[in-house]
Design a protein around this motif. Structure first.
Motif, PDB file in Angstrom:
ATOM      1  N   SER A  23      22.049   3.715  -8.697  1.00  0.00           N
ATOM      2  CA  SER A  23      21.477   3.553 -10.039  1.00  0.00           C
ATOM      3  C   SER A  23      22.520   3.866 -11.110  1.00  0.00           C
ATOM      4  O   SER A  23      22.531   3.250 -12.174  1.00  0.00           O
ATOM      5  CB  SER A  23      20.242   4.443 -10.213  1.00  0.00           C
ATOM      6  OG  SER A  23      20.603   5.792 -10.342  1.00  0.00           O
ATOM      7  N   PHE A  24      23.430   4.826 -10.814  1.00  0.00           N
ATOM      8  CA  PHE A  24      24.519   5.123 -11.750  1.00  0.00           C
ATOM      9  C   PHE A  24      25.475   3.932 -11.844  1.00  0.00           C
ATOM     10  O   PHE A  24      25.908   3.544 -12.930  1.00  0.00           O
ATOM     11  CB  PHE A  24      25.285   6.373 -11.315  1.00  0.00           C
ATOM     12  CG  PHE A  24      24.671   7.650 -11.816  1.00  0.00           C
ATOM     13  CD1 PHE A  24      24.947   8.120 -13.096  1.00  0.00           C
ATOM     14  CD2 PHE A  24      23.815   8.383 -11.017  1.00  0.00           C
ATOM     15  CE1 PHE A  24      24.374   9.294 -13.559  1.00  0.00           C
ATOM     16  CE2 PHE A  24      23.230   9.563 -11.477  1.00  0.00           C
ATOM     17  CZ  PHE A  24      23.515  10.013 -12.752  1.00  0.00           C
ATOM     18  N   LEU A  25      25.817   3.346 -10.690  1.00  0.00           N
ATOM     19  CA  LEU A  25      26.729   2.205 -10.685  1.00  0.00           C
ATOM     20  C   LEU A  25      26.114   1.016 -11.416  1.00  0.00           C
ATOM     21  O   LEU A  25      26.791   0.311 -12.170  1.00  0.00           O
ATOM     22  CB  LEU A  25      27.075   1.807  -9.243  1.00  0.00           C
ATOM     23  CG  LEU A  25      27.836   2.856  -8.425  1.00  0.00           C
ATOM     24  CD1 LEU A  25      28.083   2.345  -7.018  1.00  0.00           C
ATOM     25  CD2 LEU A  25      29.157   3.197  -9.104  1.00  0.00           C
ATOM     26  N   TRP A  26      24.821   0.817 -11.175  1.00  0.00           N
ATOM     27  CA  TRP A  26      24.096  -0.280 -11.836  1.00  0.00           C
ATOM     28  C   TRP A  26      24.155  -0.103 -13.348  1.00  0.00           C
ATOM     29  O   TRP A  26      24.445  -1.046 -14.081  1.00  0.00           O
ATOM     30  CB  TRP A  26      22.653  -0.281 -11.335  1.00  0.00           C
ATOM     31  CG  TRP A  26      21.814  -1.394 -11.862  1.00  0.00           C
ATOM     32  CD1 TRP A  26      20.939  -1.327 -12.910  1.00  0.00           C
ATOM     33  CD2 TRP A  26      21.755  -2.734 -11.375  1.00  0.00           C
ATOM     34  NE1 TRP A  26      20.338  -2.547 -13.108  1.00  0.00           N
ATOM     35  CE2 TRP A  26      20.819  -3.429 -12.174  1.00  0.00           C
ATOM     36  CE3 TRP A  26      22.400  -3.416 -10.339  1.00  0.00           C
ATOM     37  CZ2 TRP A  26      20.516  -4.761 -11.983  1.00  0.00           C
ATOM     38  CZ3 TRP A  26      22.088  -4.750 -10.144  1.00  0.00           C
ATOM     39  CH2 TRP A  26      21.166  -5.411 -10.951  1.00  0.00           C
ATOM     40  N   LEU A  27      23.914   1.137 -13.824  1.00  0.00           N
ATOM     41  CA  LEU A  27      23.982   1.416 -15.260  1.00  0.00           C
ATOM     42  C   LEU A  27      25.396   1.161 -15.780  1.00  0.00           C
ATOM     43  O   LEU A  27      25.587   0.526 -16.809  1.00  0.00           O
ATOM     44  CB  LEU A  27      23.580   2.866 -15.533  1.00  0.00           C
ATOM     45  CG  LEU A  27      23.875   3.392 -16.943  1.00  0.00           C
ATOM     46  CD1 LEU A  27      23.043   2.633 -17.979  1.00  0.00           C
ATOM     47  CD2 LEU A  27      23.587   4.871 -17.047  1.00  0.00           C
ATOM     48  N   LEU A  82      15.751  15.032  -8.697  1.00  0.00           N
ATOM     49  CA  LEU A  82      16.448  15.718  -7.602  1.00  0.00           C
ATOM     50  C   LEU A  82      16.612  17.203  -7.904  1.00  0.00           C
ATOM     51  O   LEU A  82      16.393  18.057  -7.025  1.00  0.00           O
ATOM     52  CB  LEU A  82      17.820  15.086  -7.372  1.00  0.00           C
ATOM     53  CG  LEU A  82      17.824  13.829  -6.515  1.00  0.00           C
ATOM     54  CD1 LEU A  82      19.201  13.198  -6.516  1.00  0.00           C
ATOM     55  CD2 LEU A  82      17.415  14.164  -5.090  1.00  0.00           C
ATOM     56  N   LEU A  83      16.972  17.514  -9.159  1.00  0.00           N
ATOM     57  CA  LEU A  83      17.099  18.930  -9.536  1.00  0.00           C
ATOM     58  C   LEU A  83      15.757  19.637  -9.356  1.00  0.00           C
ATOM     59  O   LEU A  83      15.703  20.768  -8.866  1.00  0.00           O
ATOM     60  CB  LEU A  83      17.560  19.053 -10.996  1.00  0.00           C
ATOM     61  CG  LEU A  83      19.038  18.814 -11.246  1.00  0.00           C
ATOM     62  CD1 LEU A  83      19.342  18.919 -12.730  1.00  0.00           C
ATOM     63  CD2 LEU A  83      19.885  19.830 -10.473  1.00  0.00           C
ATOM     64  N   ILE A  92      18.961   9.009 -15.018  1.00  0.00           N
ATOM     65  CA  ILE A  92      18.511  10.280 -15.609  1.00  0.00           C
ATOM     66  C   ILE A  92      17.271  10.785 -14.881  1.00  0.00           C
ATOM     67  O   ILE A  92      17.187  11.958 -14.489  1.00  0.00           O
ATOM     68  CB  ILE A  92      18.222  10.091 -17.119  1.00  0.00           C
ATOM     69  CG1 ILE A  92      19.501   9.683 -17.847  1.00  0.00           C
ATOM     70  CG2 ILE A  92      17.644  11.360 -17.719  1.00  0.00           C
ATOM     71  CD1 ILE A  92      19.291   9.290 -19.300  1.00  0.00           C
ATOM     72  N   ALA A  93      16.300   9.870 -14.672  1.00  0.00           N
ATOM     73  CA  ALA A  93      15.052  10.272 -14.021  1.00  0.00           C
ATOM     74  C   ALA A  93      15.324  10.803 -12.617  1.00  0.00           C
ATOM     75  O   ALA A  93      14.784  11.843 -12.212  1.00  0.00           O
ATOM     76  CB  ALA A  93      14.088   9.083 -13.962  1.00  0.00           C
TER      77      ALA A  93
END
Lengths: 177, 318
Positions: free
Chosen positions: B113-117, B73-74, B67-68
């Motif tokens: 980080s998405f895959l880790w989550l 990035l946005l 999320i962070a």
């Protein structure tokens, strides 16, 4: 070949003709400028000293703006001129942060813009617009690598300085003092 | 007396009279990047040490980095003035440009980080899964999860160096600019990394339900705060011993317009008070652990805002 500019602060009257010529030649958007006149006063009354300088991008030999550019939009072309390719620039502002002279700005269209030493005119064998219009003929442009060029001779014979040499950028606009 | 005037009427937006090229999205990103780097670093490190079962909050905290980093990035893209050309970052790699390093590291770290989550999704968030029923709807997720769990060690090996580069880069991004004397010191990279790790540890403390775990991360956070105070002291000593432009830069933080923000909110409320509270807590007294953790996180955020704002006010004089 190493292009450089030499400006005689003793002859400059600060008329801003170079500023207007640049804005016209390069279609600089309203409210912006690629070159500008600085009036520097030093000393205390009545012993005041006034220096007038026409300032612009110094086309540094060690340009921090080119180093920090993440896309390669800022680059150096033959003759040491620092240019920006508009359609490679993402407008991140890193080069503006890196410039000790604040010589770059964000064009209203988004990309970063700056003095090009009138690269398009040089290709045709002409002088930069600012140099060609100067009414006091206080600006000189040429090749620093050629020892017989007008600017090499001026720098050989006259006392001169560059702006903020301590910033380590090796600027290539010289001021005769 | 020295006075310099633009007699040709220079008044370029965002540059005159003082530079304001980087706005709040950059400060926010520097904070979020550091926070994400901190959490990813601890999560990967403790996994590699084989201690993830003892510290369940590390799994729960895995939700923060994706999320962070996405918000960060946005924010970064929002601050670009030519955003349609963002893809130009990925047609080249510029070894001398910190921003190029950052862009590539983010390109790898964010999906990771998405895959880790996701690899912890079912074990750490069973309530979410019972509501969303993703695994029932999409059969292939079962296989995908298995694959990720089997390769978690490789992900962790990649995340440790990546999170350190990400954390250091948030500081190097600023310190690489010679033209801004406040930023131009070699300590800013390690300082922002330490601050990022500290905010990461604080976030883990906030999510922790387990006393032993909170104590461990309180100790880690305390050590990081001590290091951070030492690094800030060295940074200010460096300004004191520096040239005129650095002395003027330091004046903004010490005695100038950012003094209250810097000493009041960053040093006192963001570092010293949480450190004291954590010591009291470790000595066995009852202190709500959320208080020091929240103070550390807010202090880290304010620190990024101060550095980005104040740095742009400093410059070379000629």
């Amino acid at each position: 070949m190493r292009y450089a500019m030499v400006i005689d602060t003793l002859k400059c009257v600060g008329c801003s003709d170079c500023v207007v010529a640049c804005q016209t030649e390069n279609n600089v958007p309203h409210g912006y400028c690629r070159d500008w006149i600085t009036e520097a006063v030093s000393g205390s009354y009545p012993n005041l000293e006034l220096e007038l300088r026409s300032e612009r991008c110094n086309h540094c030999a060690n340009p921090p703006c080119v180093r920090c550019c993440p896309t390669g939009a800022s680059h150096v072309v033959e003759g040491g001129i620092v240019l920006v390719t508009a359609d490679q620039c993402i407008g991140c502002g890193a080069c503006i942060e890196s410039c000790p002279y604040d010589a770059r700005y964000q064009h209203p269209d988004g990309y970063v813009d700056k003095c090009t030493f009138c690269h398009h005119r040089l290709e045709k064998g002409q002088q930069p617009a600012c140099v060609s219009v100067c009414p006091t003929k206080c600006m000189y442009f040429g090749d620093l690598d050629d020892p017989n060029s007008e600017i090499s001779q001026l720098l050989k014979n006259r006392k001169h300085k560059t702006l903020s040499p301590e910033a380590g950028t090796d600027p290539h606009v010289f001021y005769l003092i | 007396m020295e006075e310099e005037l633009f007699t040709s009427g220079r008044n370029i937006p965002n540059i005159d009279p003082s530079l304001q090229i980087w706005h709040w999205p950059i400060s926010l990103y520097l904070f979020l990047g550091g926070l994400a780097a901190g959490i990813l670093f601890f999560a990967a490190l403790f996994y590699l040490m084989g201690k993830e079962k003892q510290y369940p909050a590390l799994k729960a905290a895995a939700v923060i980095p994706p999320i962070a980093l996405s918000i960060g990035l946005l924010a970064l893209v929002y601050d670009l003035t030519h955003p349609l050309y963002t893809w130009r970052l990925y047609t080249t790699f510029r070894i001398e440009s910190p921003m190029s390093w950052g862009a590539w590291v983010l390109l790898i770290t964010t999906p990771l980080s998405f895959l880790w989550l996701f690899s912890y999704y079912r074990s750490a968030f069973p309530k979410w899964e019972s509501k969303l029923k993703l695994f029932k709807k999409f059969k292939f997720l079962e296989k995908f999860e298995k694959f990720l769990i089997a390769n978690r060690t490789y992900m962790a090996y990649a995340l440790v160096p990546l999170s350190i580069i990400l954390g250091v880069y948030t500081g190097i991004l600023l310190s690489a600019f010679n033209a801004r004397p406040l930023w131009n010191n070699a300590i800013l990279g390690p300082l922002f990394l330490t601050s990022g790790l500290s905010t990461g540890a604080a976030a883990i403390i906030l999510l922790s339900r387990n006393r032993e775990e909170r104590h461990l991360f309180s100790k880690i956070d305390l050590a990081l705060i001590v290091i951070e105070i030492a690094l800030i002291t060295h940074m200010i000593m460096g300004y004191y011993a520096g040239s005129q432009v650095q002395l003027e830069a330091m004046d903004l933080l010490v005695g100038g317009e950012f003094t209250l923000m810097f000493f009041g909110f960053v040093i006192l409320l963001g570092l010293l008070v949480p450190a004291i509270l954590e010591v009291i807590e470790l000595l066995g007294y009852k202190v709500p652990v959320a208080v020091p953790a929240i103070l550390v996180i807010i202090g880290g955020l304010i620190f990024r805002f101060i550095m980005v704002e104040a740095g742009q006010l400093t410059r070379y004089l000629y």
